[in-house]
Scaffold this active site. Structure first.
Site, PDB file in Angstrom:
ATOM      1  N   LYS A 195      71.635  43.311  55.324  1.00  0.00           N
ATOM      2  CA  LYS A 195      73.252  41.971  55.693  1.00  0.00           C
ATOM      3  C   LYS A 195      74.465  43.645  56.319  1.00  0.00           C
ATOM      4  O   LYS A 195      74.113  44.557  57.073  1.00  0.00           O
ATOM      5  CB  LYS A 195      73.833  42.020  54.543  1.00  0.00           C
ATOM      6  CG  LYS A 195      74.476  42.551  53.709  1.00  0.00           C
ATOM      7  CD  LYS A 195      75.902  43.377  54.295  1.00  0.00           C
ATOM      8  CE  LYS A 195      75.751  44.849  52.704  1.00  0.00           C
ATOM      9  NZ  LYS A 195      77.156  44.737  53.183  1.00  0.00           N
TER      10      LYS A 195
ATOM     11  N   ASP B  94      76.708  42.449  46.224  1.00  0.00           N
ATOM     12  CA  ASP B  94      76.276  41.301  47.371  1.00  0.00           C
ATOM     13  C   ASP B  94      75.321  40.629  46.529  1.00  0.00           C
ATOM     14  O   ASP B  94      74.335  40.163  48.282  1.00  0.00           O
ATOM     15  CB  ASP B  94      75.899  42.598  48.321  1.00  0.00           C
ATOM     16  CG  ASP B  94      77.097  43.430  49.143  1.00  0.00           C
ATOM     17  OD1 ASP B  94      77.807  42.850  49.213  1.00  0.00           O
ATOM     18  OD2 ASP B  94      76.707  44.727  48.879  1.00  0.00           O
TER      19      ASP B  94
END
Ligand code: C5P
Length: 312
Positions: free
Chosen positions: A23, A150
């Site tokens: 990401k 996350d």
């Protein structure tokens, strides 16, 4: 899943391959410190096509988790997030099976790219599929959230607004795709250090701007809006300690990146370009420095991808 469904040889056992993407944070605001010691954050996150790969295979050895990995620097014991994720799933199911997981690492570690969290999310998604658990994203979030801040985001990928400690995730649509040039300096930044340094060096905590709040809407978000709104609170403390990362950002901007930013708490800095040719052209600028790991990848347009070999 019963033992008879596992097949007589490892080749016949149900298995899946799950891609675990990296990401980038297009916006990362770190807000107030909470009573649990974590910070509230506000981020727009996006997956990119730099992927680890997990091959997950059920075995008849009840409760046994076996993890192998091609990266020698990564421990494959209980400290590994993949191991922890598999263990958290097994704690909640009563099926007499074990699992073999083979992790192929491509995402740099300690890089602000969420690799460990993505691997954990992919483990939960893969086991949910193989064990036919039918868990919703919210149920998988409950399991994944304690493993890493996350992890929930990856369950809602490819694009989302992330808040709270990371467990409040709202998928958004970002119109069109971009090509990212990821420049990793080859050293890691420890997230815990970055939070401490940020707290020690910043003054008053700025609240979330109206412009950022506005991006949390149901209508699509454009890359132009994101380029105008991009910022990362970790840049000041991390660039202060590692000035070369600021130089990388400036080089990316000079090469025409629409947006150039530190990802997470670093150490990776990325630039976004409208097409692959522009990203590869900019990549050449970094070629002389062999200490850098540089990747050209597109932004992802779908969720974590599962491919099955044999199930049930
Ligand atoms: O959850 P993760 O392993 O990424 O967090 C690493 C460290 O970063 C935590 O131990 C904590 O010190 C800090 N952190 C925080 N607030 C968050 C996420 C992480 O203070 N929202």
């Amino acid at each position: 899943m019963t033992k008879s469904q596992l097949g007589s040889s490892p080749q016949d056992s149900p298995s899946v391959t799950v891609s675990a993407p990296a990401k980038i944070n297009l916006i990362l605001r770190i807000l107030d410190r909470r009573t649990d010691g974590y910070h509230n954050l506000w981020s727009i996150m996006q997956t990119v096509a730099l992927e680890d790969e997990l091959r997950i295979r059920l075995t008849p050895h009840a409760g046994e988790i076996r993890l192998t990995c091609d990266a020698q620097t990564l421990a494959v014991d209980r400290s590994n997030l993949v191991y922890k994720a598999a263990s958290a799933v097994f704690d909640r199911v009563q099926q007499p099976v074990g699992v073999d997981i083979d992790l192929c690492k491509r995402i740099p570690m300690g890089a602000g790219l969420g690799g460990g969290s993505s691997d954990a999310a992919a483990t939960i998604v893969g086991l949910n599929h193989l064990l036919q658990l039918g868990w919703s994203k919210a149920q998988m979030t409950d399991i994944g959230q304690p493993l890493g801040s996350d992890v929930p985001f990856f369950l809602y990928a490819p694009s989302a607004v992330v808040a709270g400690r990371g467990e409040v995730v709202k998928p958004i649509v970002i119109e069109g795709r971009r090509w990212a040039l990821l420049v990793n300096p080859g050293f890691a930044v420890e997230t815990r250090w970055a939070y401490q340094e940020l707290a020690a060096t910043r003054g008053r905590i700025r609240s979330l701007s109206a412009g950022h709040s506005e991006l949390n809407q149901d209508r699509g978000v454009s890359w132009a809006q994101l380029a105008a709104a991009a910022e990362n609170d970790f840049e000041a403390p991390v660039f202060g300690r590692y000035p070369m990362l600021r130089d990388i950002k400036q080089t990316l901007r000079a090469q025409g990146a629409e947006l150039a930013l530190l990802s997470g708490s670093g150490a990776t800095v990325f630039g976004l370009f409208p097409d692959e040719t522009a990203a590869r052209q900019a990549q050449k600028q970094f070629a002389p420095d062999t200490s850098l790991n540089v990747f050209v990848v597109s932004t992802c347009s779908g969720p974590l991808a599962i491919s099955s070999r044999s199930v049930g």
